[in-house]
Design an enzyme around this catalytic site. Sequence first.
Site, PDB file in Angstrom:
ATOM      1  CG  ASP A  39      92.530  51.273   3.323  1.00 45.98           C
ATOM      2  OD1 ASP A  39      92.775  50.935   2.151  1.00 45.98           O
ATOM      3  OD2 ASP A  39      93.073  52.239   3.883  1.00 45.98           O
ATOM      4  CG  ASP A  56      90.567  44.709  -4.586  1.00 45.59           C
ATOM      5  OD1 ASP A  56      90.620  45.938  -4.794  1.00 45.59           O
ATOM      6  OD2 ASP A  56      90.902  43.859  -5.436  1.00 45.59           O
ATOM      7  CG  ASN A  82      89.866  59.274   1.681  1.00 46.60           C
ATOM      8  OD1 ASN A  82      90.317  60.371   1.356  1.00 46.60           O
ATOM      9  ND2 ASN A  82      90.673  58.278   2.046  1.00 46.60           N
ATOM     10  CE1 TYR A 146      93.255  60.223  -8.362  1.00 46.51           C
ATOM     11  CE2 TYR A 146      93.729  62.400  -9.254  1.00 46.51           C
ATOM     12  CZ  TYR A 146      93.442  61.584  -8.175  1.00 46.51           C
ATOM     13  OH  TYR A 146      93.343  62.121  -6.918  1.00 46.51           O
ATOM     14  CE  LYS A 150      89.981  60.712  -6.949  1.00 44.52           C
ATOM     15  NZ  LYS A 150      89.383  60.322  -5.639  1.00 44.52           N
TER      16      LYS A 150
END
Length: 246
Positions: A39, A56, A82, A146, A150
């Site tokens: 993360d 990053d 995720n 986005y 996705k």
Amino acid sequence: MSQAPQSAACTVVTGASNGIGRSIAEALLAQGRTVVNLDYVLPSWSHERLVSYQADLTSAESTQAAAEKIAAAHNVTALVNNAGATRPGTIDTATSAQLDDVVGLHLRAPMLLVQAFLPTLRACGEGRIVNMSSRAALGKGERIVYSATKAGLIGMTRTLAMELGRDRITVNAIGPGPIATELFKNSNPDGAPQTQRILNSIAVGRMGTPEDVARAALFFLSPDNGFVTGQVLYVCGGTTLGVAPV
């Protein structure tokens, strides 16, 4: 930072410091598994079988460096891509910088991580990859970059499933709908008209929780579910009903 021994099988979960990723990591830890968190911030929580790395994931260089460290130190037998970011905006307001960020995070980082961990995913004979897509892949207002990335992640999921099936690696995607995370709340403030519209669209009459998504991830990650691959499971409370599937 402590490191698990090379021989210990582990699951890498990106974005496990908070939100859905944390719930997935906690569910895996509850099953006795070792989890590696990757993360951009280190977690405020800890567990004896949780190892965290900071990177990053919008940067190819940072992602590659972290992937190489993890691959050298851990026996990665499962991967959950995720980590995500919404970058709200319409076609009138979206920027190329926003697009670059989410392409890096939602598409390039998963590809680089899969490539880095392929040797151990193949060697274990029951490798598992879960990619976190979104209900927005079916189309969502003010989410131009986005939703595009996705949806692209679903395409990547299906292609990886075809390419890696003979290696007994399954690759599936989850498409969360409205989930009560900080990420959701930042984009959909309490009391805002669009937030109420979302709540009204949920067939089961409640917001989803990170734990709802974690349970779906556990299904795909189970060694017992090796005959399910290339699929998208929408954990959305019924908000995709009446919408043509991808």
